[in-house]
Structures are given as C-alpha cells and as structure tokens.
Design a protein around this motif. Structure first.
Motif, mmCIF file in Angstrom:
data_model
loop_
_atom_site.group_PDB
_atom_site.id
_atom_site.type_symbol
_atom_site.label_atom_id
_atom_site.label_comp_id
_atom_site.label_asym_id
_atom_site.label_seq_id
_atom_site.Cartn_x
_atom_site.Cartn_y
_atom_site.Cartn_z
ATOM 1 N N PHE A 101 0.861 -1.183 0.000
ATOM 2 C CA PHE A 101 0.000 0.000 0.000
ATOM 3 C C PHE A 101 0.898 1.234 0.000
ATOM 4 O O PHE A 101 1.480 1.621 1.018
ATOM 5 N N ARG A 102 1.025 1.886 -1.148
ATOM 6 C CA ARG A 102 2.018 2.942 -1.325
ATOM 7 C C ARG A 102 1.670 4.251 -0.647
ATOM 8 O O ARG A 102 2.529 5.131 -0.514
ATOM 9 N N ARG A 128 10.509 -4.708 4.249
ATOM 10 C CA ARG A 128 10.171 -4.806 2.821
ATOM 11 C C ARG A 128 9.321 -3.650 2.313
ATOM 12 O O ARG A 128 9.223 -3.452 1.101
ATOM 13 N N HIS A 129 8.703 -2.907 3.217
ATOM 14 C CA HIS A 129 7.847 -1.805 2.780
ATOM 15 C C HIS A 129 8.702 -0.701 2.163
ATOM 16 O O HIS A 129 9.673 -0.233 2.756
ATOM 17 N N LYS A 130 8.340 -0.240 0.984
ATOM 18 C CA LYS A 130 9.175 0.687 0.227
ATOM 19 C C LYS A 130 8.736 2.149 0.347
ATOM 20 O O LYS A 130 9.378 3.032 -0.223
ATOM 21 N N PHE A 131 7.642 2.397 1.079
ATOM 22 C CA PHE A 131 7.104 3.756 1.107
ATOM 23 C C PHE A 131 7.006 4.344 2.516
ATOM 24 O O PHE A 131 6.853 5.552 2.667
ATOM 25 N N GLU A 158 14.815 0.814 3.395
ATOM 26 C CA GLU A 158 15.351 1.790 2.450
ATOM 27 C C GLU A 158 14.484 3.047 2.394
ATOM 28 O O GLU A 158 14.741 3.928 1.564
ATOM 29 N N SER A 159 13.488 3.111 3.248
ATOM 30 C CA SER A 159 12.571 4.253 3.199
ATOM 31 C C SER A 159 12.419 4.984 4.535
ATOM 32 O O SER A 159 12.137 6.181 4.557
ATOM 33 N N LEU A 160 12.601 4.300 5.665
ATOM 34 C CA LEU A 160 12.402 4.926 6.970
ATOM 35 C C LEU A 160 13.384 6.076 7.196
ATOM 36 O O LEU A 160 14.589 5.931 6.977
ATOM 37 N N MET A 161 12.857 7.209 7.678
ATOM 38 C CA MET A 161 13.684 8.375 7.973
ATOM 39 C C MET A 161 13.546 8.854 9.414
ATOM 40 O O MET A 161 14.444 9.488 9.949
#
Length: 493
Positions: A101-102, A128-131, A158-161
C-alpha cells in the motif's frame, strides 16, 4: 477584440475541465485502492484465523467513501494502533495487507503487547515496505532480546527516515544493536532516532563511539531520560569529535552531574591551576587524588566536637564528607578560621559560595591538619575574573562535550542538557562553548551554524543569564538566515 476575449474564456474553461477530470480520476484511484485494501485485510484475517483489529478496520472504513474523500484532503497515509494485544497472526494479517500500500507513510504502534512471533512479523513488514517513512514504537516492552528484530528493520529498510523507540526497556545493549543495524545498511536514510527512557546506562556509550562517530545519515538523536551520566557524556563527546553530521542532541534528564560541583572541587581545582596551593602542619594530610572517579573522605574527629555530612550539628564548622580534584593537585591539608559550608544534601544550584581572605584559616574538627591558601580574595583576583567575564573552571566530562560541539567542523545546532545538575562549573564550560561558536558565527558573517544549549537553572543566576542571552542571539541569527532564504526564493520566482 471581443472574439479574442471569448477565445481566452473558452481556453480557461477547458483547463478547468481538465483539472476537474484529473481530480476525479485521482479520487477514483484512491477509492479503489482503499476498497482493495479492505478486501485484502478481511481475507488475510480469515487466512491467519484471527479477528480484524477494530482500530485498523475503522480507519479503512473511514476512507472507503467517495463523499468523504472528495471533501477531505487527508488520506490513509497514517495508521495508529493503540493499547491492544497483537500476536503473530494479527501482525501477519496486518503486514501482508499493507505490504504494497504505497500511500502509507506513518505507522504508530503505541502500548502494544506483542509476542515473539509478532516481532518477527513486524520486522518482515517494515524491512520490505518501500514507502513507509515514519515508525513510532512506544511502550511495547521491547527488550534486549527483541531488539534484534528492531535492528533488523534498520538494517534492511530503504525508506524509513524517522524512528522512535521511546519507553522500551532496550537497555544499553539494545541501543547498540540498533546502531549496528544502521551501520550495516548501506542504503539507510534514518535521519532522526528517538530513544527516550530506555533504561540505558553510560557503559554502552563506549561501544557507541565508532557507531555514532561514523554515522553519515543521523541528524537528530534523542537520549532523554536515560542514565548516561558523566562517563557516558565523555564517550559521546569522543564520538562527536568524528561526527560532522549530527545537528540535534538531547541529553536531558540523564543524571549528568558535574564532578567538581558534586564534590566541591571547583575551588581547589581553580587554585591548583594558579599554583597557589601549599601544605603545612604536623598531622596527617587530606589526600587529593588525581583520578576524577576517586573521592577522598574527610573525617573530623576531635574531642567532643562531631561534624557530619548532613550539616545538622551545632559545631563551628560544617564540612563536606568528600572532596576530590580532577586536575593534577598535590596532597594538601587546610587551616582556616572562616566557616566553610559544604552540605552535600543541599541542591547544588550555585547559591553556595565559599569566600576566603589571604590570612583566613579554617580548623577542621579541631585537628592539626592545615591547608594554607594564598593569593585568593584580596589583591584583585576576583576583579580579574570579572574582567575576563568568566569564573574559575576545572576540567570535567562536560569539557570534552563542549570541545566537540564548538569545533568549526561540527554541525551541532541544538544541545539539551535540562534536567541535569551541571552546576556553576558545568555552566561555565557550556558558556565558553557558546561563546566560541558565537565568535565563529560573527567571524564568518553567519556562515557557520548556530548553537543553542538548553540548561536547567541549577547554577548561579549570572551564568544562567549569560547562557540565555547567547541562546537568544543564536535564535535571532537563525531567524535572519531563514528570512534571507525566503527572500532569495521569492526573487528567483
């Protein structure tokens, strides 16, 4: 002229019509995405033999309405689950439904009771979530054992900030695991990490030195409410000497107590630096150890006059139960007729001050131990300190921290030391750091970053007010910078 105007109106009408059509298409896409998500969640709950979470289902149903979507700008970009139990089946049903779910950008799990399987499921989900950009994990009883799954998230995402693990008993080892996870992730984007009230003591900071020092993404670190103490501060300062990325550091309420203020060493340390300390007498010496971690107990036993650390007796002298120095001082003994106040039980807020004349003497419990102090009081010593706009400062753990954040290469803009008892000596140290950064800022015409240091009013009013004034100056400079940036953008437009 009239036909030309009519053509423009027709053109405007067409452009408005296209925008309306595009907005309708976006609404329809969002609606069908929500419908698809709702179907998937109910199906996964059946598959994993569990009931749908009421909070999750209510959130999905809220946006499963075209009228609501058309009248509100918000969308299902934030999911909050609060105060419930989630086993592995519950978490797998959630994770498999929201995996692709983007639109989901923020996930908040607050006060969730989870088993080991649930930790494994959330690890796979977020890895694994990319968004997803923000993850808040509060009061979920994550301990050292479970920290490996949280570290795995940081190792693979690769997305968490923005990541928050507040109020979890991770201890020092758990925090180290998290930093190891970030270090092993070449694609890490984590800029903010919050670890408030995680029951961590200062010993873990030694392992943290290379991990924090070499981190290239983290700009904000919050360690408020732990037990880092003086030793932990020194290790963090060592890491900051090699870190030019971190901008915000919160060390509030971390049991940081300046050693000189705690053991009454500010006076002795400042005197020894001027080589004005001499010893006389026939009795035993009051030892002054050079190790900053060593305290020297002074026992006053003479006749019927007892002097204890609580200062409650009616004798002529109330003495401190311990004394130690951080600088290289000789063994010494003191003789002075004036009363010396060193009640360890009182708050060290800078209100207690010891004044001595050149010829003053203090007898400790009537014993023969003596220290003769020269060059203090009269003769203009205090006037020189006022002219230099600084008081006597001795080296402590905070000295290393001040050196690290006042470097020209440092990116530090905000340091929070509130809730700690750094006293007058610590206040002077941080004041000098602020003055150094202010000088850099003035010399480079506001090209250097500002530095704001928040402290608690457990020091003299004079020191606190000076820190306050420099902080105010820094805030004003930051506002001027932001104003110039806005003007520059408007001119470009």
């Amino acid at each position: 002229m009239a036909p030309a105007k009519s053509k423009k109106k027709k053109g405007k009408g067409k452009s408005k019509g296209k925008k309306d059509e595009e907005e309708e298409e976006v609404l329809l896409i969002k609606f069908f995405e929500i419908k698809k998500l709702r179907t998937a969640y109910l199906r996964q709950c059946k598959h994993f033999i569990t009931l749908p979470n009421e909070q999750v289902l209510k959130k999905i149903e809220r946006y499963h309405n075209l009228e609501f979507l058309s009248s509100n700008d918000e969308y299902l970009d934030k999911l909050i689950i609060d105060s419930c139990q989630m086993n592995c089946n519950d978490m797998y049903a959630l994770s498999t439904s929201f995996q692709n779910f983007r639109y989901l950008k923020t996930l908040c799990l607050w006060n969730i009771q989870m088993d080991k399987g649930a930790f494994i499921a959330i690890d796979k989900f977020l890895s694994r979530h990319k968004f997803l950009e923000v993850f808040q994990f509060l009061y979920c009883n994550a301990n050292v054992e479970n920290s490996v799954y949280l570290a795995s998230i940081l190792r693979n995402t690769e997305s968490l900030m923005d990541v928050t693990f507040d109020h979890n008993p991770l201890k020092g080892d758990g925090i180290v695991n998290l930093f190891l996870g970030m270090k092993e992730n070449p694609n890490s984007k984590v800029k903010r990490l919050s670890l408030r009230y995680c029951e961590a003591y200062g010993d873990f900071c030694e392992t943290l030195v290379p991990l924090l020092g070499e981190n290239k993404t983290l700009t904000e670190l919050d360690l408020c409410g732990n037990y880092i103490g003086q030793d932990g501060v020194m290790f963090i300062a060592t890491a900051l000497m090699n870190n030019n990325i971190l901008e915000v550091l919160n060390l509030a309420s971390n049991n940081i107590i300046d050693e000189q203020e705690l053991y009454g060493r500010t006076l002795i340390g400042s005197l020894s630096s001027k080589n004005n300390l001499t010893t006389t007498g026939t009795g035993g010496l009051v030892s002054s150890n050079t190790n900053s971690n060593t305290n020297t107990n002074i026992n006053n036993n003479s006749g019927n006059n007892d002097s204890s650390g609580d200062g409650g007796d009616s004798g002529d002298l109330t003495s401190s139960p311990s004394a130690a120095t951080n600088s290289n001082t000789n063994n010494a003994s003191v003789e002075n007729n004036s009363n010396v106040s060193g009640d360890r039980g009182t708050d060290l807020d800078g209100s207690q001050q010891t004044s001595m004349d050149n010829n003053s003497k203090s007898k400790i419990g009537g014993s023969h131990n003596e220290i003769v102090i020269t060059g203090v009081g009269g003769g203009g010593g205090g006037e020189d300190e006022e002219d230099n706009d600084t008081g006597p400062v001795t080296t402590s753990s905070l000295t290393y921290l001040a050196d690290a954040i006042s470097r020209e290469e440092s990116a530090m803009t905000y340091l929070d030391l509130r809730g700690n008892n750094i006293g007058n000596n610590g206040g002077e140290i941080m004041l000098q750091a602020l003055r150094t950064r202010k000088a850099q800022l003035t010399a480079k015409k506001n090209a250097s970053p500002v530095l704001i240091c928040q402290v608690t009013e457990r020091m003299s009013y004079d020191i606190f007010s000076k820190i306050f004034e420099i902080n105010k100056f820094m805030i004003d400079q930051e506002k001027k910078k932001n104003g110039k940036k806005k003007k520059g953008k408007k001119e470009k437009k």
